[in-house]
Design a protein around this motif. Structure first.
Motif, PDB file in Angstrom:
ATOM      1  N   GLU A 187       0.838  -1.202   0.000  1.00 49.68           N
ATOM      2  CA  GLU A 187       0.000   0.000   0.000  1.00 49.68           C
ATOM      3  C   GLU A 187       0.866   1.244   0.000  1.00 49.68           C
ATOM      4  OE1 GLU A 187      -3.498   2.062   2.767  1.00 49.68           O
ATOM      5  OE2 GLU A 187      -2.823   0.000   3.134  1.00 49.68           O
ATOM      6  N   GLU A 188       0.427   2.225  -0.736  1.00 50.15           N
ATOM      7  CA  GLU A 188       1.149   3.487  -0.826  1.00 50.15           C
ATOM      8  C   GLU A 188       1.128   4.202   0.530  1.00 50.15           C
ATOM      9  OE1 GLU A 188       1.069   6.827  -4.226  1.00 50.15           O
ATOM     10  OE2 GLU A 188      -0.760   6.740  -3.015  1.00 50.15           O
ATOM     11  N   THR A 189       2.293   4.660   0.983  1.00 51.32           N
ATOM     12  CA  THR A 189       2.368   5.416   2.236  1.00 51.32           C
ATOM     13  C   THR A 189       2.461   6.917   1.996  1.00 51.32           C
ATOM     14  OG1 THR A 189       4.782   5.198   2.306  1.00 51.32           O
ATOM     15  CG2 THR A 189       3.483   3.489   3.413  1.00 51.32           C
ATOM     16  N   PHE A 190       2.932   7.306   0.834  1.00 49.68           N
ATOM     17  CA  PHE A 190       3.004   8.719   0.453  1.00 49.68           C
ATOM     18  C   PHE A 190       2.599   8.847  -1.006  1.00 49.68           C
ATOM     19  CE2 PHE A 190       5.499   9.862   4.190  1.00 49.68           C
ATOM     20  CZ  PHE A 190       5.146  11.190   4.396  1.00 49.68           C
ATOM     21  N   ASN A 191       1.913   9.933  -1.325  1.00 45.92           N
ATOM     22  CA  ASN A 191       1.648  10.265  -2.711  1.00 45.92           C
ATOM     23  C   ASN A 191       2.795  11.135  -3.217  1.00 45.92           C
ATOM     24  OD1 ASN A 191       0.516  11.795  -5.063  1.00 45.92           O
ATOM     25  ND2 ASN A 191      -1.316  10.638  -4.543  1.00 45.92           N
ATOM     26  N   ILE A 192       3.257  10.867  -4.416  1.00 47.04           N
ATOM     27  CA  ILE A 192       4.371  11.647  -4.957  1.00 47.04           C
ATOM     28  C   ILE A 192       4.012  13.127  -5.017  1.00 47.04           C
ATOM     29  CG2 ILE A 192       5.835  12.000  -6.992  1.00 47.04           C
ATOM     30  CD1 ILE A 192       5.570   9.030  -7.579  1.00 47.04           C
ATOM     31  N   SER A 193       2.760  13.423  -5.357  1.00 48.42           N
ATOM     32  CA  SER A 193       2.341  14.823  -5.405  1.00 48.42           C
ATOM     33  C   SER A 193       2.407  15.472  -4.028  1.00 48.42           C
ATOM     34  CB  SER A 193       0.907  14.919  -5.956  1.00 48.42           C
ATOM     35  OG  SER A 193       0.822  14.362  -7.247  1.00 48.42           O
ATOM     36  N   THR A 194       2.170  14.682  -2.969  1.00 46.67           N
ATOM     37  CA  THR A 194       2.269  15.206  -1.602  1.00 46.67           C
ATOM     38  C   THR A 194       3.715  15.528  -1.259  1.00 46.67           C
ATOM     39  OG1 THR A 194       0.350  13.889  -0.937  1.00 46.67           O
ATOM     40  CG2 THR A 194       1.774  14.733   0.817  1.00 46.67           C
ATOM     41  N   ILE A 195       4.629  14.647  -1.637  1.00 47.83           N
ATOM     42  CA  ILE A 195       6.056  14.880  -1.369  1.00 47.83           C
ATOM     43  C   ILE A 195       6.510  16.166  -2.045  1.00 47.83           C
ATOM     44  CG2 ILE A 195       8.379  13.980  -1.795  1.00 47.83           C
ATOM     45  CD1 ILE A 195       7.279  11.194  -1.427  1.00 47.83           C
ATOM     46  N   ALA A 196       5.967  16.431  -3.234  1.00 42.65           N
ATOM     47  CA  ALA A 196       6.366  17.632  -3.964  1.00 42.65           C
ATOM     48  C   ALA A 196       6.038  18.899  -3.193  1.00 42.65           C
ATOM     49  CB  ALA A 196       5.679  17.654  -5.330  1.00 42.65           C
ATOM     50  N   GLU A 197       4.991  18.853  -2.359  1.00 42.11           N
ATOM     51  CA  GLU A 197       4.581  20.039  -1.609  1.00 42.11           C
ATOM     52  C   GLU A 197       5.281  20.162  -0.262  1.00 42.11           C
ATOM     53  OE1 GLU A 197       2.792  22.155  -3.204  1.00 42.11           O
ATOM     54  OE2 GLU A 197       2.582  20.741  -4.879  1.00 42.11           O
ATOM     55  N   LEU A 198       6.002  19.115   0.181  1.00 41.37           N
ATOM     56  CA  LEU A 198       6.691  19.164   1.469  1.00 41.37           C
ATOM     57  C   LEU A 198       8.018  19.891   1.320  1.00 41.37           C
ATOM     58  CD1 LEU A 198       6.096  15.506   2.761  1.00 41.37           C
ATOM     59  CD2 LEU A 198       4.868  17.580   3.409  1.00 41.37           C
ATOM     60  N   GLU A 199       8.220  20.900   2.154  1.00 41.81           N
ATOM     61  CA  GLU A 199       9.475  21.639   2.075  1.00 41.81           C
ATOM     62  C   GLU A 199      10.628  20.840   2.662  1.00 41.81           C
ATOM     63  OE1 GLU A 199       9.120  25.460   3.823  1.00 41.81           O
ATOM     64  OE2 GLU A 199       7.529  26.133   2.463  1.00 41.81           O
TER      65      GLU A 199
END
Length: 706
Positions: free
Chosen positions: A85-97
């Motif tokens: 199961e996915e634990t992080f969405n790649i798009s979410t990581i992109a928004e994390l500083e």
């Protein structure tokens, strides 16, 4: 393969033959009385795969498989059933500083471009599921224990576009110097060290998918995957739909679904018929939920709406589809003004939220007659200017006879002016006119049976500035009307001296064609902004034509909107019995930038009045009137006054996004022939289907028809 005579519930493991080929051992349980391979289960699949036409058009497998190949196929699919199961969405990581470095995560996405720096080091872009951004994954066999180095080897072998699940460790990354290119944004402050990769499907080598690949309608799934604008349009469409639902909920509207399997009734447009297994009976797909929403008004529902699927078997063009979506609304105890007010509120809210643009309310209103007389269209784009004027009373008779074969026609004029700085404007306009008239688009106007257009280019170096053929009085009047300048184009067009009918005049169509051609050549700036407009006071009835038979009555009239529209005033009611062609209907169209976004009307809420219109005005046969008996029964039961509207949702999204065709905002649109090239619909009728539905094909002179 399998030993015969072994016990039931035998667990069989694939031989070393398969393990040597990199396959994980596969367990297969058999519960048949004979533990040998149950070949009867394979036989149907063998038949399918040996007949390419019956399985994905032969694109997956064209040859018969043996048992070993079947085990390979089953094993590959089994390996994709369970994945982390996915634990992080790649798009979410992109928004994390500042993502947590050292954190183990599982990401899902598609493999992108790769850079194989050495035998032991590989960089690959992992593209997010929505294909908006990507993260660099780093695969290094030196940093992995021996038992995990298979992940590195696997990543090296997998092709681009493969869907994968990847487990790895987030690491901080130094910002790379290169800039993003293309539609996929690269994450530059973090990367992923690969620990495990699981391919979830294969991307075949026979599909060429590069940034320059152009996919056809038969590959709509790849069009959507490759074109970020298409996917954004669908997302925008979803957002607008949600906003409208929320706003309508706040206004007290109730979302009610109405049936798609209706019956054929003569509302005006051609219908799609759905045969049944009951001999002689068929459903019809609804042209709109018009009758059902009026029934709801007689059922105690004060405010109704739905995003309705509608079906019309009509000629297709860029702004038409055989099936389409409309925002359908109806209210009881209201008139036209209340409906228009609510629509203005909805449109203003959408423009403010999504386009950051303000629209002044109330929207301007223009009668149908004024729109046709001033713009030659019942859906004018007022941003263009180029208003038309009637000038036949000023023109010499010999000039009129040169531009039209009609006796005593109406002649109207318009002016096109360059709004760009053009050197030698008169010569440039002369060349523009010559090129336009020689084009396929211009030829249609030259061959107009009412006469070809008379075109004059203003040139101050010529007598009467190039208008000498008009005579002194007409030339002076034209100069006064248009305040002419060098390079202006004056166009004359004749038409029959008849009341306006239909949606446009020849001059109105020429107005749009000339302006579009001038914009394409950079001679005129494209119009900007939004110009909403209500077109009102349509004639309640129009003459029938071969293309528009209407309700099939014998009066030679058809309902301009539909036969349920009410006359606008008490005086119009009186005209019904005297001269129905002069009756004005309480009908209103919303037009923005020349696009008819929707239309509505106040309805006839009296059963007696509705029957009078059908029987006495339209002269519909008793059999035709009986097809509306259900609606007449509802109106007879004390139905309140009501009015409504339908907005074309596909057209609304097309307009808001500035697209040229509705096909760009619909996931699976039909082609110009009404076909879905991907799924190959419509499909042929087999003998079995024909027999089941009591149908037979009848050959005609030009085509086969049912």
């Amino acid at each position: 393969m399998l030993a015969r005579g072994c016990s039931r519930d035998l667990t069989f493991r694939i031989s070393e033959y398969w393990i040597r080929r990199g396959h994980v051992p596969l367990s297969v349980n058999f519960s048949s009385p004979n533990p040998t391979l149950p070949t009867w289960r394979l036989q149907p699949w063998r038949h399918v795969l040996s007949n390419p036409r019956s399985f994905h058009g032969g694109s997956v497998c064209k040859q018969q498989m043996d048992e070993k190949q079947w085990y390979t196929l089953l094993h590959r699919f089994k390996a994709t059933i369970n994945f982390p199961e996915e634990t992080f969405n790649i798009s979410t990581i992109a928004e994390l500083e500042t993502p947590d470095a050292g954190q183990v995560v599982v990401l899902h996405g598609y493999l992108g471009t790769s850079a194989n720096l050495s035998k032991n080091l590989l960089f690959v872009q992992l593209i997010s599921k929505d294909r908006t951004c990507s993260i660099q994954i780093v695969s290094s066999s030196k940093e992995l224990p021996d038992k995990d180095r298979s992940a590195h080897e696997l990543v090296k072998k997998l092709p681009m576009h493969t869907p994968v699940a990847v487990r790895g460790v987030l690491r901080k990354r130094e910002q790379p110097p290169e800039q993003d290119s293309g539609s996929i944004r690269k994450i530059k402050h973090v990367e992923l060290d690969v620990l495990y990769v699981q391919p979830l499907n294969e991307f075949p080598s026979d599909i060429i998918a590069t940034p320059d690949t152009v996919f056809g309608p038969d590959q709509r799934h790849l069009q959507l995957r490759a074109d970020v604008d298409l996917r954004k349009a669908l997302s925008f469409r979803s957002d607008v739909g949600l906003a409208l639902r929320s706003k309508l909920y706040d206004l007290g509207f109730v979302d009610i679904e109405t049936p798609l399997l209706f019956k054929s009734t003569p509302e005006g447009a051609r219908e799609f018929i759905v045969p049944t297994r009951r001999k002689g009976f068929a459903y019809a797909l609804p042209q709109s939920p018009q009758q059902f929403k009026q029934i709801l008004m007689g059922s105690g529902i004060p405010k109704y709406y739905q995003f309705a699927r509608c079906f019309r078997d009509e000629d297709l063009r860029a702004d038409r589809q055989p099936e389409f979506t409309q925002l359908d609304m109806e209210m009881s105890f209201v008139g036209a003004d209340q409906v228009m007010h609510i629509i203005e509120e909805l449109i203003r809210s959408l423009w403010s939220t999504f386009l950051k643009s303000g629209l002044a309310c109330p929207f301007p209103r223009m009668s149908y007659r004024e729109a046709m007389a001033s713009y030659g269209s019942d859906k004018p784009d007022t941003r263009l200017g180029m208003q038309t004027s009637r000038i036949d009373y000023l023109l010499p008779g010999d000039l009129i006879s040169k531009i039209s074969p009609l006796q005593a026609p109406i002649v109207e004029s318009l002016m096109l002016r360059f709004n760009q700085s053009v050197p030698d404007a008169s010569s440039t306009m002369q060349q523009f006119v010559a090129n336009f008239l020689d084009s396929a688009e211009g030829t249609a106007f030259v061959n107009n049976p009412d006469g070809c257009p008379g075109i004059f280019v203003i040139d101050s170096g010529k007598p009467l500035q190039g208008l000498q053929a008009l005579g002194f009085e007409a030339a002076e009047r034209v100069e006064e009307i248009y305040q002419i300048e060098d390079g202006d184009l004056i166009v004359l067009q004749a038409r029959q001296d008849l009341p306006f009918s239909g949606g446009s005049t020849t001059l109105g169509n020429l107005r749009l064609a000339l302006h579009a051609a001038a914009v394409r050549q950079g001679l005129v700036k494209p119009p900007i902004g939004f110009a909403p407009l209500w077109v009102i006071d349509f004639p309640l009835f129009s003459p029938t034509t071969q293309d528009e038979p209407g309700q099939g009555g014998s009066a030679g009239l058809t309902a301009t909107h539909h036969p349920f529209t009410s006359p606008k005033s008490a005086g119009d009611v009186d005209l019904l019995a005297v001269d129905p062609r002069k009756v004005i209907g309480d009908h209103y169209d919303l037009v923005i930038n020349g696009v008819e976004l929707g239309g509505g009307s106040r309805r006839i809420h009296s059963a007696e009045m509705q029957e009078f219109v059908m029987r006495q005005v339209l002269k519909m046969s008793p059999e035709r009137v009986a097809e509306f008996s259900h609606l007449l029964d509802v109106l007879r039961a004390g139905c309140p006054p009501h009015a409504g509207i339908a907005l074309g949702f596909d057209r609304l999204i097309t307009l808001m996004l500035g697209k040229s065709s509705m096909r760009e905002v619909i996931a699976f649109p039909k082609t110009g022939k009404g076909e879905d090239a991907l799924v190959k619909s419509p499909g042929p009728l087999t003998d079995e289907i024909l027999k089941t539905h009591f149908l037979h094909l009848r050959a005609s002179d030009d085509q086969s028809s049912m």
